[in-house]
Design a protein around this motif. Structure first.
Motif, short mmCIF file in Angstrom:
data_model
loop_
_atom_site.label_atom_id
_atom_site.label_comp_id
_atom_site.label_asym_id
_atom_site.label_seq_id
_atom_site.Cartn_x
_atom_site.Cartn_y
_atom_site.Cartn_z
N UNK A 125 -102.49 -13.47 59.05
CA UNK A 125 -102.28 -14.12 60.45
C UNK A 125 -102.85 -14.71 61.41
N UNK A 126 -104.38 -13.84 61.27
CA UNK A 126 -104.95 -13.86 62.45
C UNK A 126 -105.62 -14.72 62.97
N UNK A 127 -105.49 -14.81 64.18
CA UNK A 127 -106.14 -15.79 65.00
C UNK A 127 -106.22 -15.15 66.46
N UNK A 128 -106.95 -15.77 67.73
CA UNK A 128 -107.32 -15.31 68.81
C UNK A 128 -106.16 -15.90 69.80
N UNK A 129 -105.51 -14.83 70.29
CA UNK A 129 -103.34 -15.22 71.21
C UNK A 129 -103.69 -13.90 72.17
N UNK A 130 -102.92 -14.16 73.40
CA UNK A 130 -102.23 -13.16 74.14
C UNK A 130 -102.41 -11.63 73.04
N UNK A 131 -102.72 -10.80 73.96
CA UNK A 131 -102.76 -9.26 73.16
C UNK A 131 -101.27 -8.95 73.13
N UNK A 132 -100.52 -9.22 73.75
CA UNK A 132 -99.30 -8.26 73.89
C UNK A 132 -98.51 -8.82 72.97
N UNK A 133 -98.58 -10.00 72.01
CA UNK A 133 -98.06 -10.84 71.10
C UNK A 133 -97.78 -9.93 69.87
N UNK A 134 -99.04 -8.72 69.10
CA UNK A 134 -99.37 -8.15 68.48
C UNK A 134 -98.62 -6.18 69.14
#
Length: 469
Positions: A125-134
């Motif tokens: 599911x890797x993709x650029x996004x807001x750090x806090x989601x992980x």
């Protein structure tokens, strides 16, 4: 450009820190503790929509695995959480997300230099996004695991606190490092022992040594012995239907022949994405057998093949896994880069996040001769020195230590692709973010239990069919 743009790279550390603090205005740290399920889509519909693109005869196995426990459900419900996170205000501080950062996706792995390292291992599911989601997905996974172990709410909260604090303090360390020092940083076994020595009990040290020793036995040769057998025709993959089904058992007339041609095309096309020296290495092997494999929980039903290749003789194996890559569950909720090949997306993300990746990692694309559909795949070794955590065997102290490792490792992964100065400034030196994540993780664990029950009702009423395997 990658996630850390030329604009960000041109800013001074002070300007980058100011950018991080400014993000608190539209995404306050305390706001991460809020979770509102109002108006969300039916979670079973989200899962059913995913299942529609998968091998239909395997979908009931996916539902059966998700219904084993709330934690198993959570592992298969990344699309549901992506939907929930996408509805919330975000920091805009972008990293290459793992996308499915639950605790079982952190494990011991072998580097190409044959060293054990602790790192993330799943990048579907890797993709650029807001750090806090992980961070939010990881924190929630620890509450769910703690509940499965019967830990008290206080013990659950302490585990999340250790995880998030480790992420925050490690990110502050990276904010002060040179760029190459961040890129070369890794969590090898020696560093893990240093990090944990001061807080490890005698039993924890014993179990850590046992885990690293066991990981070193989980080589490609162990997988070779377990998954193959000698036959009159030579070494072949051992059937274990429906979980492992050799291609010879799936063949049905011309359709079976086309399926074989497709897998051959996957291997041939994938080889072109390897560096020249690794293509040379791959040419030392010949392909002798192929089998369909059921993998994981959330991945069940995606097309996945084991490819058995042999070198100089029947005892010189290379086992590859060719796995279908579909669009990330995050894609509908982010505004970032899009890929024309989802296998390439997985490989690119893995190379950004991991400190060291499998030398046989690559991707390809085919058009199916069976249904005319376009499909993307990524390929890697099936197993090589992997040590998998067993949270169900951990007491509260051991799970807190593991949470620290996962939080620190996630920070290292994010610092490679994002802006550690901005993220560290956003998080700050206090525990405001930590306390918010405890509230969020508890609320989301409650929601996960409700969603788990909803899938159970769907199975009970016949809306979905589940099989226990």
């Amino acid at each position: 450009m990658t996630i850390t743009s030329a604009y960000t790279a041109s800013l001074s550390p002070a300007d980058r820190a100011a950018r991080g603090r400014a993000a608190r205005k539209h995404a306050p740290r305390s706001g991460h503790g809020l979770f509102d399920a109002g108006g969300r889509e039916d979670p079973v519909e989200v899962i059913e929509r995913q299942s529609a693109t998968r091998v239909q005869e395997l979908v009931p196995i996916r539902y059966g695995r998700m219904l084993e426990s709330p934690f198993r459900f959570y592992r298969g419900a990344a699309a549901i959480m992506a939907m929930d996170l996408g509805r919330r205000p975000d920091t805009g501080l972008t990293v290459q997300l793992c996308g499915d950062a639950h605790l079982l996706n952190f494990r011991l792995l072998a580097s190409p230099e044959r060293h054990l390292v602790f790192d993330i291992n799943d990048f579907d599911e890797t993709l650029p996004g807001p750090f806090e989601w992980d961070v939010e997905r990881l924190a929630s996974s620890f509450v769910i695991a703690c509940r499965a172990n019967g830990f008290s709410e206080k013990e659950q909260n302490e585990t999340v606190r250790e995880c998030v604090r480790a992420y925050r303090t490690r990110m502050r360390e990276f904010a002060g490092l040179r760029t190459l020092d961040i890129w070369y940083a890794q969590d090898d076994v020696d560093r893990l022992r240093e990090l944990m020595a001061s807080s490890m009990s005698k039993e924890a040290r014993r179990r850590t040594r046992a885990a690293t020793d066991k990981a070193r036995t989980r080589t490609h040769m162990q997988a070779f012995e377990k998954l193959t057998r000698l036959t009159p025709e030579g070494r072949r993959i051992t059937p274990d239907a429906p979980l492992i089904t050799p291609l010879r058992d799936l063949r049905s007339g011309a359709g079976g022949d086309r399926q074989e041609q497709e897998i051959l095309a996957v291997v041939e096309g994938y080889a072109k994405t390897l560096s020249s020296e690794r293509r040379h290495l791959l040419r030392h092997y010949r392909l002798v057998d192929m089998a369909r494999k059921v993998v994981g929980v959330g991945s069940v039903g995606t097309r996945c093949w084991i490819v058995l290749m042999l070198g100089r003789d029947d005892e010189d194996p290379l086992l590859l896994q060719a796995k279908e890559a579909q669009e990330s569950v995050l894609a509908a909720h982010t505004r970032g880069e899009r890929y024309d090949n989802q296998g390439r997306r997985v490989v690119t993300g893995q190379r950004l996040i991991q400190t060291t990746s499998d030398i046989f990692l690559g991707w390809t694309h085919i058009v199916s001769g069976l249904d005319g559909r376009s499909r993307d795949f990524y390929v890697r070794q099936l197993r090589d020195w992997k040590g998998i955590a067993r949270p169900e065997t951990m007491d509260p102290a051991m799970l807190r230590l593991f949470a620290q490792l996962c939080g620190a490792s996630l920070a290292r992964a994010h610092a490679r692709s994002g802006d550690p100065v901005a993220i560290a400034a956003y998080l700050g030196g206090g525990d405001s973010f930590d306390r918010a994540l405890i509230r969020f993780a508890q609320a989301y664990a409650d929601q996960n239990e409700r969603d788990f029950a909803a899938l159970g009702r769907a199975a009970a009423t016949g809306r979905v069919h589940a099989e226990d395997l």
